[in-house]
Scaffold this active site. Structure first.
Site, PDB file in Angstrom:
ATOM      1  N   HIS A 480      -6.309  11.510  18.251  1.00  0.00           N
ATOM      2  CA  HIS A 480      -7.491  10.640  18.219  1.00  0.00           C
ATOM      3  C   HIS A 480      -8.772  11.445  18.423  1.00  0.00           C
ATOM      4  O   HIS A 480      -9.717  11.345  17.620  1.00  0.00           O
ATOM      5  CB  HIS A 480      -7.348   9.573  19.315  1.00  0.00           C
ATOM      6  N   GLU A 481      -8.809  12.219  19.485  1.00  0.00           N
ATOM      7  CA  GLU A 481     -10.019  12.979  19.770  1.00  0.00           C
ATOM      8  C   GLU A 481     -10.275  14.056  18.721  1.00  0.00           C
ATOM      9  O   GLU A 481     -11.433  14.374  18.417  1.00  0.00           O
ATOM     10  CB  GLU A 481      -9.955  13.587  21.169  1.00  0.00           C
ATOM     11  N   HIS A 484     -12.204  12.548  15.967  1.00  0.00           N
ATOM     12  CA  HIS A 484     -13.640  12.584  16.278  1.00  0.00           C
ATOM     13  C   HIS A 484     -14.199  13.982  16.027  1.00  0.00           C
ATOM     14  O   HIS A 484     -15.314  14.137  15.484  1.00  0.00           O
ATOM     15  CB  HIS A 484     -13.863  12.227  17.749  1.00  0.00           C
ATOM     16  N   HIS A 487     -14.921  14.603  12.543  1.00  0.00           N
ATOM     17  CA  HIS A 487     -16.122  13.872  12.128  1.00  0.00           C
ATOM     18  C   HIS A 487     -17.375  14.703  12.402  1.00  0.00           C
ATOM     19  O   HIS A 487     -18.338  14.683  11.622  1.00  0.00           O
ATOM     20  CB  HIS A 487     -16.174  12.548  12.894  1.00  0.00           C
TER      21      HIS A 487
END
Length: 692
Positions: A480-481, A484, A487
């Protein structure tokens, strides 16, 4: 790589690293080892003064307003302040100390007043308002930048009268103080608690990995005990799962859920009361019915009703599923001769027993195949296969803690993408949770600026010589991180205001939550889930059982999350006008109205709900994880429909319109450009096992 210089800091004493125009370190990483607490305040003061001068020059420019001399000039201003704040605020979250905390309390309100002075400057606002995009023939990106600036100024109060502007600035400064105090109180509560497990019977039921982690935590806390459990999630979660000492589970769980409401100087309830009132007042001054209406006006959902409709749509099937799960857990309690009703501190323990019975899964067995390095490599390999990225570890670079690791990230052609830092282990100087941040964001306006992105986790350290092992939930958090992080790393924009994760709050979780899907693919697990000692791949039978259990306990997980989102939204819709808000009573009433099961608590109870009270980021916005989950479930279906979870054409669209696009487009336009249409909730309900 070319980066902008940092005017305004050159006059600092030569011994202050912030005085240096360039640091000359690999990837121009901050020289952490040379930066001391006493360097920050002088650097902040100099940077604030430099930015003030830059803004005054823009506002007082004699030439007619244009995009170049006003908007682009603002984008070029404040580089020195960005440099100092980028280092300081990353460390206050990941490796703080009393000196940094004192500086944080001092500088926060100053930064708030500084920002208010910019956004409430009438001359500056007049110039931004006068920029004529059509007359200048601005391109799409410049028009988007202009639009974002106008939105930011209006939402900050630029259209208000003088008295209301003054009040908005006062509110912002006070909110900065309160958010800092909330965070520091929470860290103090988390750092203060420990549960000794000195006697062998105190460790009953604990697997070997957790016993070893508890011993390591005891050493880190000074060695007064042989083993301890702290409030680090990587310790307390497995303890609640495995401990057969119901009394100790209750003690640990009560400490976990009571953070921020223990009375004394770290109690957050008075802070919350004031924050909620101030947010409501600011919203009213800006012409909104509530803070929730203000917050969602600049999001994909657009209105609180739209967000609440989604939460209710998920709540009903989740509540039904959780009720069935509770009944099955209670049956286990009774079958074992337990003469008690299932409580919240029991749920994880008996859910694990049910999971073992239904799926023959043992958490310890799974962890053996998920050593940290393998999961990191799985995340990197997924990015390589999707986007052609390469990762080369940098062994000799500045780092703010010895545990931090660094990698150079490149494209397939060898060109540089940026630098990625990984800070994976829990420690008392780090706040709980997991997050992504940037020491430097990508942009091209002031040079070919490459990003420096960091992921911060709170995994338990392994004993010396042993590999740190992750639970499947830990591995999902890492993916998940890292979503990010991608991104931020893949950002491909010209203007800083649009870079990376600077997108709508209910769109920002799409890249992170979408990335989690690849962890659950057999193709990825067969390659990377390998035993930490033998290197053997996870047995096919275990892999099959693991994937079959993906929706196990999803009633609990969905109720735990959705109740937090509903309380957040309810609080910011209705509580702002109340004098003397009783935080506990309000939370209890909100939960009673949605028939919250007594055996489940909110994932984040209000007194320690850092997402919404450490700052405004997720305030009236915790729903955004679910909103983004609608997007991510539908987005991964695009790869399934293509017949290849690494389909090059689909991955190219994903990089162009989602991971690399920053805020170049409205989020609805961005998603439609990637997918060809907007999503439905069907894939989300199927993903969570809640579809009828």
């Amino acid at each position: 790589m070319t980066t902008a210089q940092n005017p305004g800091l050159a006059d600092l004493p030569a011994g202050n690293p912030f005085s240096e125009a360039a640091w000359g370190t690999p990837a121009e990483l901050p020289p952490f080892e040379r930066i001391r607490p006493e360097h920050y305040l002088p650097a902040f003061e100099a940077a604030l003064a430099a930015h003030d001068a830059e803004i005054a020059a823009i506002a007082g420019e004699a030439a007619a307003p244009s995009f170049s001399n006003t908007v682009a000039a603002m984008e070029r201003a404040g580089l020195a302040l960005d440099r100092v704040a980028g280092v300081f605020y990353n460390l206050t979250g990941s490796h703080t100390n009393p000196e940094l905390q004192a500086i944080e309390r001092t500088i926060g309100p100053k930064l708030s007043r500084h920002g208010s002075a910019i956004y409430l400057n009438p001359e500056l606002w007049a110039r931004i308002s006068a920029v004529d995009a059509d007359a200048e023939g601005l391109g799409d990106e410049e028009r988007r930048v202009l639009s974002r600036y106008r939105t930011r100024f209006r939402r900050a109060g630029a259209d208000l009268g003088p008295e209301d502007k003054l009040r908005v600035a006062e509110i912002a400064a006070r909110m900065s103080e309160l958010g800092t105090q909330f965070s520091q109180n929470l860290l103090a509560d988390e750092s203060r608690f420990l549960l000794p497990l000195d006697a062998a019977e105190d460790r009953a039921g604990l697997p070997d990995f957790l016993v070893a982690s508890a011993a390591d935590a005891a050493k880190e806390r000074g060695g007064a005990h042989s083993h301890v459990v702290t409030l680090s999630r990587s310790l307390i979660e497995p303890f609640l799962v495995s401990s057969t000492r119901r009394d100790l589970r209750e003690r640990a769980y009560e400490a976990w859920i009571r953070r921020g409401e223990g009375g004394g100087d770290t109690d957050n309830r008075g802070i919350i009361r004031e924050i909620v009132q101030l947010r409501a007042e600011r919203a009213r001054l800006l012409g909104f019915d509530s803070f929730a209406h203000f917050k969602l006006d600049d999001t994909m959902a657009a209105t609180p009703d739209a967000a609440m409709d989604l939460l209710r749509e998920v709540w009903t099937p989740a509540l039904k599923r959780a009720g069935a799960e509770r009944d099955r857990l209670q049956a286990i309690v009774q079958a074992e001769g337990g003469n008690f009703a299932l409580q919240a501190h029991d749920w994880r323990h008996y859910a694990e027993k049910l999971r073992r019975a239904e799926h023959d899964l043992d958490e310890s067995e799974i962890k053996a195949y998920l050593p940290l390095d393998s999961v990191i490599h799985a995340a990197f390999d997924t990015a390589s296969r999707l986007f052609g990225l390469t990762f080369a570890e940098l062994p000799d670079v500045p780092r703010y803690h010895p545990d931090v690791r660094a990698w150079r990230v490149g494209n397939a052609d060898g060109s540089e993408v940026g630098t990625f830092l990984g800070d994976y282990f829990a420690r008392p100087t780090k706040r709980s949770g997991a997050w992504m941040s940037a020491f430097r964001s990508q942009e091209r306006l002031t040079g070919d600026v490459k990003p420096i992105i960091v992921n911060v986790m709170n995994f338990a350290k392994a004993p010396a010589g042993e590999a740190p092992l992750l639970s499947f939930d830990d591995a999902r958090t890492l993916f998940h991180e890292f979503g990010h992080a991608l991104h931020g790393l893949l950002s491909d924009v010209t203007y800083p205001v649009l870079a990376g994760t600077a997108v709508s709050g209910d769109f920002v979780e799409l890249p992170s939550q979408l990335y989690e899907h690849w962890l659950e693919q057999p193709e990825v697990l067969r390659t990377h889930a390998r035993h930490h000692r033998t290197g053997e791949p996870m047995p096919e039978a275990l892999l099959t059982k693991l994937l079959a259990a993906r929706t196990f306990n999803q009633g609990f997980a969905t109720v735990e999350y959705t109740s937090s989102a509903i309380v957040d939204m309810t609080l910011h819709l209705s509580a702002g006008g109340e004098d003397g808000l009783d935080v506990g009573a309000f939370e209890a009433d909100a939960l009673e109205r949605i028939a919250m099961p007594s055996e489940i608590n909110m994932r984040h109870r209000t007194p320690h709900f850092a997402h919404i009270f450490s700052g405004d980021g997720y305030a009236a916005g915790y729903y955004s994880y679910l909103w983004s989950e609608v997007l991510d479930a539908d987005a991964f279906d695009a790869f399934r429909e293509a017949g290849d979870i690494f389909d090059p054409a689909t991955a190219k669209r994903l990089r162009t319109y989602v991971y690399g696009a920053g805020n170049l487009r409205d989020p609805r336009e961005a998603y439609t450009a990637f997918r060809g249409r907007l999503p439905s909730t069907g894939p989300l309900l199927r993903k969570r096992g809640l579809a009828a």
